[in-house]
Design a protein around this motif. Structure first.
Motif, mmCIF file in Angstrom:
data_model
loop_
_atom_site.group_PDB
_atom_site.id
_atom_site.type_symbol
_atom_site.label_atom_id
_atom_site.label_comp_id
_atom_site.label_asym_id
_atom_site.label_seq_id
_atom_site.Cartn_x
_atom_site.Cartn_y
_atom_site.Cartn_z
ATOM 1 N N TRP A 440 0.830 -1.197 0.000
ATOM 2 C CA TRP A 440 0.000 0.000 0.000
ATOM 3 C C TRP A 440 0.871 1.258 0.000
ATOM 4 C CZ3 TRP A 440 -1.354 -4.051 3.449
ATOM 5 C CH2 TRP A 440 -2.526 -4.727 3.117
ATOM 6 N N VAL A 441 0.356 2.284 -0.635
ATOM 7 C CA VAL A 441 1.042 3.582 -0.666
ATOM 8 C C VAL A 441 0.088 4.616 -0.088
ATOM 9 C CG1 VAL A 441 2.058 5.365 -2.113
ATOM 10 C CG2 VAL A 441 2.428 2.954 -2.668
ATOM 11 N N PHE A 442 0.547 5.371 0.916
ATOM 12 C CA PHE A 442 -0.273 6.369 1.586
ATOM 13 C C PHE A 442 0.306 7.775 1.354
ATOM 14 C CE2 PHE A 442 -0.381 2.419 4.002
ATOM 15 C CZ PHE A 442 -1.748 2.192 4.149
ATOM 16 N N GLN A 443 -0.575 8.754 1.367
ATOM 17 C CA GLN A 443 -0.167 10.162 1.381
ATOM 18 C C GLN A 443 -0.175 10.629 2.833
ATOM 19 O OE1 GLN A 443 0.593 12.092 -1.312
ATOM 20 N NE2 GLN A 443 0.008 10.716 -2.978
ATOM 21 N N VAL A 444 0.988 11.029 3.356
ATOM 22 C CA VAL A 444 1.087 11.458 4.751
ATOM 23 C C VAL A 444 1.722 12.839 4.812
ATOM 24 C CG1 VAL A 444 1.274 9.087 5.585
ATOM 25 C CG2 VAL A 444 3.347 10.376 5.096
ATOM 26 N N PRO A 445 1.416 13.621 5.860
ATOM 27 C CA PRO A 445 2.013 14.956 5.987
ATOM 28 C C PRO A 445 3.521 14.881 6.208
ATOM 29 C CG PRO A 445 0.057 14.750 7.372
ATOM 30 C CD PRO A 445 0.393 13.375 6.894
ATOM 31 N N GLU A 446 4.242 15.778 5.577
ATOM 32 C CA GLU A 446 5.684 15.912 5.785
ATOM 33 C C GLU A 446 5.884 16.942 6.892
ATOM 34 O OE1 GLU A 446 9.724 16.523 3.079
ATOM 35 O OE2 GLU A 446 7.737 16.659 2.167
ATOM 36 N N LEU A 447 5.927 16.475 8.129
ATOM 37 C CA LEU A 447 5.860 17.353 9.290
ATOM 38 C C LEU A 447 6.993 18.361 9.334
ATOM 39 C CD1 LEU A 447 4.833 14.732 11.997
ATOM 40 C CD2 LEU A 447 3.366 16.207 10.613
ATOM 41 N N GLY A 448 8.161 17.999 8.824
ATOM 42 C CA GLY A 448 9.301 18.901 8.886
ATOM 43 C C GLY A 448 9.154 20.132 8.022
ATOM 44 N N ARG A 449 8.197 20.146 7.092
ATOM 45 C CA ARG A 449 8.030 21.299 6.207
ATOM 46 C C ARG A 449 6.855 22.191 6.612
ATOM 47 N NH1 ARG A 449 6.697 20.960 1.138
ATOM 48 N NH2 ARG A 449 7.848 22.832 0.557
ATOM 49 N N ILE A 450 6.130 21.824 7.640
ATOM 50 C CA ILE A 450 5.051 22.680 8.098
ATOM 51 C C ILE A 450 5.643 23.962 8.677
ATOM 52 C CG2 ILE A 450 3.152 22.921 9.758
ATOM 53 C CD1 ILE A 450 2.663 19.941 9.514
ATOM 54 N N GLU A 451 5.233 25.100 8.181
ATOM 55 C CA GLU A 451 5.849 26.353 8.594
ATOM 56 C C GLU A 451 4.930 27.532 8.308
ATOM 57 O OE1 GLU A 451 9.408 26.934 6.365
ATOM 58 O OE2 GLU A 451 8.377 27.017 4.436
ATOM 59 N N TYR A 452 5.241 28.641 8.978
ATOM 60 C CA TYR A 452 4.569 29.912 8.723
ATOM 61 C C TYR A 452 5.145 30.522 7.450
ATOM 62 C CZ TYR A 452 3.621 34.914 9.062
ATOM 63 O OH TYR A 452 3.261 36.211 8.796
ATOM 64 N N ILE A 453 4.295 31.056 6.599
ATOM 65 C CA ILE A 453 4.730 31.703 5.355
ATOM 66 C C ILE A 453 4.757 33.215 5.588
ATOM 67 C CG2 ILE A 453 4.223 32.067 2.922
ATOM 68 C CD1 ILE A 453 2.721 29.436 2.925
#
Length: 454
Positions: A440-453
């Motif tokens: 199976w292949v899942f789409q998961v959040p890339e937590l290290g890139r969550i940031e304020y713009i």
């Protein structure tokens, strides 16, 4: 498996926290499509690891599956058969009320309805403000005849990687891009670190220079030295050499692991006929900068932190020289550039030591965005003519200049009227990556890139 579970948990937390805001229309969740805002904001993409140097990079997937990709760090051309599953485009939160009480600012990202297709929206970066005259020349933006200089943090957000010294092809036939200027240089490098033992403070500067090279197509481990040019971001398409543009606006970032002994550390930028040099005395904790051999007025003082363990950033972008330590700008000096009709210096960037022993790591060289004619644009259209904006119009550009559909190539007026602005993206909330578990292949959040713009 752990990263997958963490992604699910954090996604639920975010959804619950933002549900009320979204229902009330305070924020708009959007998904980025296309590659016009790379590398900061990604549309649907593949995440690829170079089989040669190990560098990981993203490849645009909105135009289908490429037959081959090109590593932006070592230019290894590789065919991934099959490529990994593509990840969704980045998800951003857009504040609808951002421009109710203030006007948009230059270099700010905005979401707006397309002038020629109001049913569709786009994310671009504001460059020209109402009433200004905008001109694009030699890759730079000019406003009312003056260069539009990017602030330090905007420079960093737009920086395009040229080379990361942490990733080097293992084949010894490839020459190191960072090497001592003299035959008997005391600089040595291994696994992305560079060191030099302490010598007499009376010795001359010992320089570690950067030399840019490109692979020779069809030849194994053969390279040719070439200047730094405006390459594509999606790493799947190439251009003919004569279509490339020299880039003189460069940025260097590295970390000083340790200094010992007595002496000076120096950084030199020599690009486009302008020679900038920064000299730092770690014992005194002081710095000074010069331009073409002459001291810059006011460009000297005391470092805000100890040099060992700190990060330095030196740039020569938009006719402005910047020195920063640990994300704190120390020097921001505008200058009139020399004649740039000549070629790029053989070693445009160098780090030197005089007497001082030093250990460096994470040497990363970047270039600035070079705004030019987009691929496939009307060849009859003159892109070097100034444009006067209306009293409520904004001039917008994409960060991935060569493929962006923006104010340069829209039919009719290039301006985006204020009433078309939807808001400001302020959080990169849903950057995605693929995660495989068994079949199976899942789409998961890339937590290290969550940031304020910003």
């Amino acid at each position: 498996m752990r990263s997958f579970v963490e992604g699910i948990v954090w996604s639920l937390v975010v959804v619950l926290a933002l549900r009320t805001w979204c229902v009330q229309g305070v924020v708009i969740p959007c998904r980025v499509t296309g590659d016009s805002m790379l590398p900061g904001l990604r549309g649907e993409h593949y995440s690829v690891r170079c089989s040669d140097c190990g560098f990981r990079y993203d490849v645009d997937a909105t135009h289908g599956r490429p037959a081959a990709t090109i590593c932006p760090n070592c230019e290894n051309r590789q065919s991934d058969d099959p490529l990994p599953h593509s990840a969704w485009g980045d998800g951003v939160l857009v504040g609808r009320g951002a421009f109710f009480w203030r006007n948009p600012q230059r270099w700010e990202r905005v979401v707006f309805r397309l002038p020629n297709d109001p049913q569709s929206s786009a994310i671009k970066r504001i460059v020209g403000l109402p009433g200004e005259e905008v001109l694009i020349r030699n890759g730079d933006v000019f406003i009312d005849g003056q260069p539009a200089r990017k602030p330090y943090r905007v420079q960093r957000s737009l920086a395009v990687l040229v080379h990361d010294a942490d990733f080097q092809p293992p084949d010894a036939r490839f020459p190191p891009r960072w090497q001592g200027a003299e035959r008997h240089s005391r600089w040595v490098g291994a696994f992305g670190r560079f060191a030099r033992r302490a010598t007499s403070p009376a010795d001359a500067f010992d320089w570690l220079e950067y030399h840019h090279w490109r692979r020779v197509a069809g030849a194994e481990a053969a390279v040719v030295r070439q200047p730094i040019c405006d390459d594509l971001y999606n790493h799947a398409r190439t251009r003919r050499e004569e279509e490339s543009n020299l880039v003189f606006d460069l940025m260097l970032r590295f970390r000083v692991v340790e200094v010992f002994g007595s002496g000076m550390l120096a950084v030199r930028l020599n690009s486009g006929g302008d020679l900038f040099e920064v000299q730092i005395d770690p014992q005194q904790g002081r710095y000074r900068a010069s331009h073409n051999g002459k001291a810059l007025p006011g460009a000297e003082g005391r470092l805000p932190a100890v040099l060992s363990g700190s990060e330095l950033w030196v740039s020569q972008v938009d006719q402005q020289f910047i020195l920063a330590q640990d994300d704190c700008p120390l020097v921001q000096w505008p200058f009139a550039p020399a004649d740039r009709s000549g070629q790029q210096a053989a070693a445009p960037v160098a780090i030197g030591a005089k007497g001082l022993g030093v250990v460096l790591e994470h040497l990363r060289l970047y270039r600035d965005v070079y705004y030019s004619r987009p691929l496939g644009a009307d060849p009859q259209r003159d892109f070097e003519e100034p444009w006067k904006l209306g009293p409520d119009d904004y001039y917008v550009l994409g960060d991935n200049s060569l493929v962006s559909h923006d104010s340069r190539n829209w039919e009719g007026s290039p301006g985006v009227n204020r009433n078309l602005l939807l808001g400001k993206p302020f959080v990169l909330m849903y950057p995605m990556k693929t995660h495989r578990w068994r079949d199976w292949v899942f789409q998961v959040p890339e937590l290290g890139r969550i940031e304020y713009i910003p």
